[in-house]
Scaffold this active site. Structure first.
Site, PDB file in Angstrom:
ATOM      1  N   HIS A  71      38.497  49.828  69.176  1.00  0.00           N
ATOM      2  CA  HIS A  71      37.569  48.864  69.764  1.00  0.00           C
ATOM      3  C   HIS A  71      37.876  48.616  71.246  1.00  0.00           C
ATOM      4  O   HIS A  71      37.004  48.174  71.994  1.00  0.00           O
ATOM      5  CB  HIS A  71      37.586  47.542  68.990  1.00  0.00           C
ATOM      6  CG  HIS A  71      38.907  46.838  68.992  1.00  0.00           C
ATOM      7  ND1 HIS A  71      40.021  47.351  68.367  1.00  0.00           N
ATOM      8  CD2 HIS A  71      39.287  45.651  69.545  1.00  0.00           C
ATOM      9  CE1 HIS A  71      41.034  46.510  68.532  1.00  0.00           C
ATOM     10  NE2 HIS A  71      40.611  45.476  69.241  1.00  0.00           N
ATOM     11  N   ASN A 123      11.730  45.725  60.273  1.00  0.00           N
ATOM     12  CA  ASN A 123      10.429  45.243  59.822  1.00  0.00           C
ATOM     13  C   ASN A 123       9.872  44.228  60.822  1.00  0.00           C
ATOM     14  O   ASN A 123      10.612  43.494  61.476  1.00  0.00           O
ATOM     15  CB  ASN A 123      10.600  44.600  58.437  1.00  0.00           C
ATOM     16  CG  ASN A 123       9.361  43.870  57.976  1.00  0.00           C
ATOM     17  OD1 ASN A 123       9.224  42.677  58.230  1.00  0.00           O
ATOM     18  ND2 ASN A 123       8.473  44.580  57.309  1.00  0.00           N
ATOM     19  N   CYS A 156       8.355  50.502  55.593  1.00  0.00           N
ATOM     20  CA  CYS A 156       8.016  49.641  54.463  1.00  0.00           C
ATOM     21  C   CYS A 156       6.535  49.655  54.134  1.00  0.00           C
ATOM     22  O   CYS A 156       6.097  49.057  53.152  1.00  0.00           O
ATOM     23  CB  CYS A 156       8.456  48.205  54.764  1.00  0.00           C
ATOM     24  SG  CYS A 156       7.664  47.514  56.231  1.00  0.00           S
TER      25      CYS A 156
END
Length: 403
Positions: A71, A123, A156
């Site tokens: 990291h 979405n 979707c």
């Protein structure tokens, strides 16, 4: 020699597969790429695919033996970081400072002197949720660049915003961001395509130029990290990348835009490829009577004959250094010729050098044009030294090297 180092983070979105195309394109363009993934991302794309494309191990676990400081080390290594695709979960964790996996831990360790991009994918309702919108707003205020989403059909089945931006547009955003942070970046102005000289509202005189070579040069210099502006004739072949593009049609419109840009911007170099009309219609003689040339009307097709009177246009190439606010601007002129006799061709080249102060002239011939694609270019230096190249791409590479 590899260009910049790019760290790509992939999160749990079905659009994760599109990151493979982006990685491949970056690697093919000679960028060094490393990938970091969340565990949920691996449900959509495999490590083998990512490792094969990037030719580098995939990082996914903060506590992998031997990689405990990933990291920190990856943050130091990267010139630019992008999260693509970035799901709602990760975006909202970022804004709250949560560091529960390698992707989020890397964000907390980010060096804000380096560019960080986020390409959301989710979405529509998740994207529009107040929590996500608030997180995006907060991240943007911190200096993170949030790329737009596309509007369209989602996995979707819904229609709307939240679709991952096209990978080619993401690629352009990466290159532009790196260019803005490149201290060696040069501002380049390129003209291309053929002017149109209108006879009436529907008819005009033009030439063979398609703008293809100008667009190839613009794309190449953009890919090297330069700040490229392209003045391109309408309906010409456009560049592949999202380059600063401004259109012209007539000699007058090109003259005005060229003068405006040169007098307002400090360009390092200008490539003048535009095929500029030597003459423009002044008046039309119909039945021995003069009629004005106007784009607001259409001439009747019933006349047995008509005469068009032309006036000579000034040579824009001769004005470029005069108009430029940079007295040291490098000028690369282009000369398209139908002459085969070397003495006449050389006389034309020397005339351009003497009138323009150009550093280089690129000469090409009508006889090396096949199906509107130009090949075989000769680059001539003011001192007389010359180079031969076979294609527009080779020409771009050679010009980039010598200027």
């Amino acid at each position: 020699m590899l260009k910049n180092k790019i760290l790509i983070k992939i999160t749990g979105s079905i659009a994760a597969y599109k990151s493979a195309y982006l990685i491949s394109k970056l690697v093919q363009s000679n960028y060094e790429v490393k990938t970091v993934v969340t565990e949920s991302a691996l449900q959509f794309i495999g490590k083998a695919t990512l490792e094969g494309l990037a030719n580098s191990p995939v990082y996914s676990d903060t506590f992998t033996p031997g990689k405990m400081m990933s990291h920190i080390n990856l943050t130091k290594w990267a010139d630019l970081t992008i999260v693509v695709p970035a799901d709602a979960n990760t975006i909202n964790k970022f804004s709250c400072g949560i560091a529960d996996n390698l992707v989020t831990s890397l964000f907390l360790a980010h060096d804000f002197s380096k560019p960080y991009l986020i390409a959301p994918a989710m979405n529509t309702k998740m994207f529009n949720h107040p929590a996500t919108q608030a997180s995006l707003k907060k991240l943007k205020s911190w200096g993170i660049k949030i790329l737009p989403t596309d509007n369209g059909h989602l996995a979707c089945g819904d229609e709307g915003v939240g679709k991952l931006l096209d990978p080619d547009n993401i690629y352009d955003s990466i290159i532009s961001e790196l260019a803005e942070n490149n201290p060696d970046r040069k501002r380049i102005l390129i003209t291309g395509g053929g002017t149109k000289e209108y006879i009436d509202g529907v008819r005009y005189i033009t030439n063979l130029s398609t703008g293809r070579t100008a667009s190839v040069i613009a794309d190449y210099f953009f890919e090297q990290g330069d700040d490229v502006t392209l003045l391109l004739a309408e309906n010409s072949i456009a560049p592949k990348h999202g380059i600063k593009l401004h259109n012209f049609d007539t000699f007058e419109s090109l003259k005005n835009i060229l003068k405006s840009f040169l007098s307002a911007n400090n360009y390092y170099a200008v490539f003048h490829l535009a095929a500029v009309s030597d003459y423009s219609p002044k008046e039309i003689i119909i039945n021995k009577k003069a009629a004005e040339v106007s784009r607001k009307k259409k001439l009747s097709s019933e006349y047995d004959e008509l005469d068009i009177k032309f006036i000579r246009n000034e040579k824009l190439i001769n004005k470029i250094k005069e108009w430029s606010i940079n007295p040291d601007i490098k000028l690369i002129a282009f000369k398209f010729s139908a002459k085969t006799e070397s003495k006449k061709k050389l006389a034309e080249i020397n005339k351009i050098f003497s009138h323009t102060g150009a550093e280089f002239i690129v000469s090409n011939s009508l006889y090396d044009r096949n199906q509107n694609v130009q090949s075989k270019f000769e680059i001539i230096e003011a001192g007389g030294k010359s180079f031969l190249v076979e294609s527009a791409l080779e020409l771009s590479k050679k010009l980039y090297k010598i200027i």
